[in-house]
Design an enzyme around this catalytic site. Structure first.
Site, PDB file in Angstrom:
ATOM      1  N   HIS A 157       0.853  -1.184   0.000  1.00  0.00           N
ATOM      2  CA  HIS A 157       0.000   0.000   0.000  1.00  0.00           C
ATOM      3  C   HIS A 157       0.893   1.239   0.000  1.00  0.00           C
ATOM      4  O   HIS A 157       1.996   1.225   0.569  1.00  0.00           O
ATOM      5  CB  HIS A 157      -0.871   0.061   1.266  1.00  0.00           C
ATOM      6  CG  HIS A 157      -2.165  -0.665   1.176  1.00  0.00           C
ATOM      7  ND1 HIS A 157      -2.818  -1.147   2.287  1.00  0.00           N
ATOM      8  CD2 HIS A 157      -2.968  -0.973   0.118  1.00  0.00           C
ATOM      9  CE1 HIS A 157      -3.947  -1.730   1.935  1.00  0.00           C
ATOM     10  NE2 HIS A 157      -4.055  -1.639   0.613  1.00  0.00           N
ATOM     11  N   CYS A 251      -2.258   2.742   9.337  1.00  0.00           N
ATOM     12  CA  CYS A 251      -3.222   1.711   8.962  1.00  0.00           C
ATOM     13  C   CYS A 251      -4.430   1.684   9.893  1.00  0.00           C
ATOM     14  O   CYS A 251      -5.529   1.356   9.459  1.00  0.00           O
ATOM     15  CB  CYS A 251      -2.563   0.339   8.933  1.00  0.00           C
ATOM     16  SG  CYS A 251      -1.534   0.032   7.485  1.00  0.00           S
TER      17      CYS A 251
END
Length: 260
Positions: A157, A251
């Protein structure tokens, strides 16, 4: 954000997870609570997203949506294990006063792959989010999108390889990106903080900045000095149990950007 639960992600999907090293659930919860309390001690409001049985990865709340100027682009997850999270996130935003909530057509994993700077919306691709999502997010938010190719599966990511510090100032790890994307980043951010391999491997770039305080994993010690030199105050936190599931500070933090 929601409290940690057991992480059930296969190693082939998540290179940070080693099934031989199970998560210590009480410790993971304590670490998450410490992060939440740190945010509050710095004057931030923290809303908690309640966990849902069967959706253990909801602890990674950043993946559920992208919020800019009070508008919400929901997520569409790449893997079926997380598909059920998308509607839970959208429902939370609607229930909490967000009236413009969009269900996306193309795969995107929220702020896992979208990073909002003062001028641009940086958009990662290569492992999770679809390149087609870049046009969708630009059209929805009306902000210029800069596509960036991720090439190292450890940095699956964008938020594992780049952090927005404030305005158009970022820190990032060049080897996570393709040569062309590295050239784009160098052109857009010539004064960026460049992370070392050890700091990137500690997920030191999976950080959250409020424009002054930078919450980041405590193992990313090489970033502390450069951040202080730029006028930021690093706030190291221990999220080693969350790292086993492939995430850290960013996150587990969904940033709510209200309309101006």
């Amino acid at each position: 954000m929601c409290p940690p639960a057991h992480f059930r992600v296969t190693y082939s999907i998540n290179p940070w997870m080693d099934p031989a090293k199970p998560v210590d659930i009480p410790l993971a919860l304590a670490q998450w609570e410490e992060l939440r309390d740190r945010y509050r001690s710095l004057g931030h409001t923290v809303e908690e997203l309640e966990p849902v049985e069967g959706l253990p990865d909801m602890v990674y709340a950043a993946n559920g949506a992208t919020v800019v100027d009070g508008r919400v682009l929901g997520a569409r997850f790449a893997h079926r294990e997380r598909a059920g999270e998308a509607e839970v996130h959208r429902a939370w935003y609607r229930a909490n006063g967000f009236t413009d909530v969009h269900e996306p057509e193309h795969i995107n994993e929220g702020e896992g792959d979208f990073a909002v700077t003062g001028t641009w919306l940086l958009a990662g691709r290569g492992f999770r989010s679809s390149p087609l999502s870049h046009g969708e997010v630009q059209e929805f938010f009306g902000r210029p999108v800069i596509g960036l190719d991720l090439v190292d599966p450890r940095y699956y990511h964008l938020d594992t390889a780049l952090c927005v510090l404030g305005g158009d100032e970022v820190m990032y790890y060049p080897p996570a990106f393709s040569p062309g994307s590295r050239a784009v980043l160098a052109r857009l951010f010539p004064d960026a903080v460049v992370a070392s391999g050890p700091d990137a491997e500690a997920l030191g770039l999976n950080a959250v900045s409020d424009g002054h305080h930078v919450m980041l994993p405590q193992a990313a010690v090489g970033l502390l000095g450069p951040l202080r030199e730029r006028g930021y105050e690093p706030v190291p936190v221990d999220l080693t149990e969350l790292l086993k599931g492939g995430g850290s500070v960013k996150c587990v933090t969904a940033e709510l950007r209200p309309a101006a």
